[in-house]
Scaffold this motif. Structure first.
Motif, PDB file in Angstrom:
ATOM      1  N   UNK A  89       7.806  -6.699 -16.086  1.00 44.35           N
ATOM      2  CA  UNK A  89       8.089  -6.522 -14.662  1.00 44.35           C
ATOM      3  C   UNK A  89       6.974  -5.785 -13.931  1.00 44.35           C
ATOM      4  N   UNK A  90       6.056  -5.186 -14.666  1.00 41.13           N
ATOM      5  CA  UNK A  90       4.929  -4.498 -14.044  1.00 41.13           C
ATOM      6  C   UNK A  90       3.789  -5.448 -13.693  1.00 41.13           C
ATOM      7  N   UNK A  91       3.872  -6.677 -14.161  1.00 42.76           N
ATOM      8  CA  UNK A  91       2.820  -7.644 -13.877  1.00 42.76           C
ATOM      9  C   UNK A  91       2.762  -7.913 -12.374  1.00 42.76           C
ATOM     10  N   UNK A  92       1.580  -7.778 -11.804  1.00 43.42           N
ATOM     11  CA  UNK A  92       1.420  -7.932 -10.359  1.00 43.42           C
ATOM     12  C   UNK A  92      -0.048  -7.780 -10.010  1.00 43.42           C
ATOM     13  N   UNK A  93      -0.354  -8.047  -8.759  1.00 47.40           N
ATOM     14  CA  UNK A  93      -1.650  -7.667  -8.210  1.00 47.40           C
ATOM     15  C   UNK A  93      -1.519  -6.235  -7.705  1.00 47.40           C
ATOM     16  N   UNK A  94      -2.390  -5.382  -8.138  1.00 49.95           N
ATOM     17  CA  UNK A  94      -2.391  -3.977  -7.746  1.00 49.95           C
ATOM     18  C   UNK A  94      -3.583  -3.718  -6.831  1.00 49.95           C
ATOM     19  N   UNK A  95      -3.368  -2.883  -5.848  1.00 47.46           N
ATOM     20  CA  UNK A  95      -4.474  -2.456  -4.981  1.00 47.46           C
ATOM     21  C   UNK A  95      -4.257  -1.026  -4.539  1.00 47.46           C
ATOM     22  N   UNK A  96      -5.339  -0.404  -4.132  1.00 43.59           N
ATOM     23  CA  UNK A  96      -5.246   0.942  -3.580  1.00 43.59           C
ATOM     24  C   UNK A  96      -5.469   0.854  -2.078  1.00 43.59           C
ATOM     25  N   UNK A  97      -4.824   1.737  -1.380  1.00 42.80           N
ATOM     26  CA  UNK A  97      -4.902   1.740   0.080  1.00 42.80           C
ATOM     27  C   UNK A  97      -4.613   3.148   0.594  1.00 42.80           C
ATOM     28  N   UNK A  98      -5.091   3.417   1.779  1.00 42.98           N
ATOM     29  CA  UNK A  98      -4.814   4.709   2.369  1.00 42.98           C
ATOM     30  C   UNK A  98      -5.052   4.688   3.857  1.00 42.98           C
ATOM     31  N   UNK A  99      -4.580   5.688   4.590  1.00 47.80           N
ATOM     32  CA  UNK A  99      -3.753   6.731   4.010  1.00 47.80           C
ATOM     33  C   UNK A  99      -2.312   6.271   3.763  1.00 47.80           C
ATOM     34  N   UNK A 100      -1.729   6.742   2.674  1.00 41.99           N
ATOM     35  CA  UNK A 100      -0.328   6.483   2.400  1.00 41.99           C
ATOM     36  C   UNK A 100       0.493   7.657   2.940  1.00 41.99           C
ATOM     37  N   UNK A 101       1.757   7.405   3.129  1.00 39.95           N
ATOM     38  CA  UNK A 101       2.648   8.417   3.679  1.00 39.95           C
ATOM     39  C   UNK A 101       3.908   8.488   2.830  1.00 39.95           C
ATOM     40  N   UNK A 102       4.426   9.680   2.646  1.00 42.28           N
ATOM     41  CA  UNK A 102       5.673   9.849   1.917  1.00 42.28           C
ATOM     42  C   UNK A 102       6.700  10.478   2.858  1.00 42.28           C
ATOM     43  N   UNK A 103       7.783   9.768   3.068  1.00 42.11           N
ATOM     44  CA  UNK A 103       8.852  10.263   3.935  1.00 42.11           C
ATOM     45  C   UNK A 103      10.166  10.182   3.182  1.00 42.11           C
ATOM     46  N   UNK A 104      10.765  11.322   2.964  1.00 44.56           N
ATOM     47  CA  UNK A 104      12.030  11.344   2.248  1.00 44.56           C
ATOM     48  C   UNK A 104      11.930  10.762   0.856  1.00 44.56           C
ATOM     49  N   UNK A 105      10.777  10.919   0.230  1.00 43.75           N
ATOM     50  CA  UNK A 105      10.572  10.404  -1.114  1.00 43.75           C
ATOM     51  C   UNK A 105      10.135   8.959  -1.171  1.00 43.75           C
ATOM     52  N   UNK A 106      10.103   8.284  -0.060  1.00 43.78           N
ATOM     53  CA  UNK A 106       9.675   6.884   0.000  1.00 43.78           C
ATOM     54  C   UNK A 106       8.204   6.819   0.381  1.00 43.78           C
TER      55      UNK A 106
END
Length: 127
Positions: A89-106
């Motif tokens: 289930x971890x198989x996927x295309x992965x990428x990095x991006x920013x800036x990321x934001x965390x709101x309420x743990x999401x």
């Protein structure tokens, strides 16, 4: 201008490990956040992690907690995603991006057209 580039994808058997790297340039001296995201064919985009730079505070998506670890190489200006105990289930295309934001743990990626996003790298996990 922030530029990000992911690398390190490949093929691994279930239970195996893989390390992805995100090379970063142009990071602002005021701080930044870099996230990892993934998308498998036919599935929605999923947030994997978000690391705050320079303090290193990191959040993880529920599906990868205790299996994936993010680290930063200050000398190389890179963020690594160490993936262990990989599942099909971890198989996927992965990428990095920013800036990321965390709101309420999401974890949220940057808005479309804003921020920086590197080209993805494919992770294949066989059962």
């Amino acid at each position: 201008e922030v530029q990000l580039q992911a690398s390190g994808g490949g093929f691994v058997h279930a239970g195996g490990s893989l390390r992805l790297s995100c090379a970063a340039s142009g990071l602002p001296s005021t701080g930044y956040s870099i996230g990892w995201f993934r998308q498998a064919p036919g599935k929605e985009q999923e947030s994997v992690s978000c690391m705050s730079i320079p303090d290193g505070t990191t959040y993880y998506g529920d599906s990868v907690k205790n299996r994936f670890t993010v680290s930063r190489d200050n000398a190389k200006n890179a963020v690594h995603l160490q993936m262990t105990n990989l599942e099909p289930e971890d198989a996927a295309v992965y990428w990095c991006a920013g800036p990321c934001t965390v709101i309420g743990g999401t974890i949220w990626p940057p808005h479309d057209g804003l921020g920086a996003r590197g080209r993805g790298t494919l992770v294949t996990v066989s059962s």
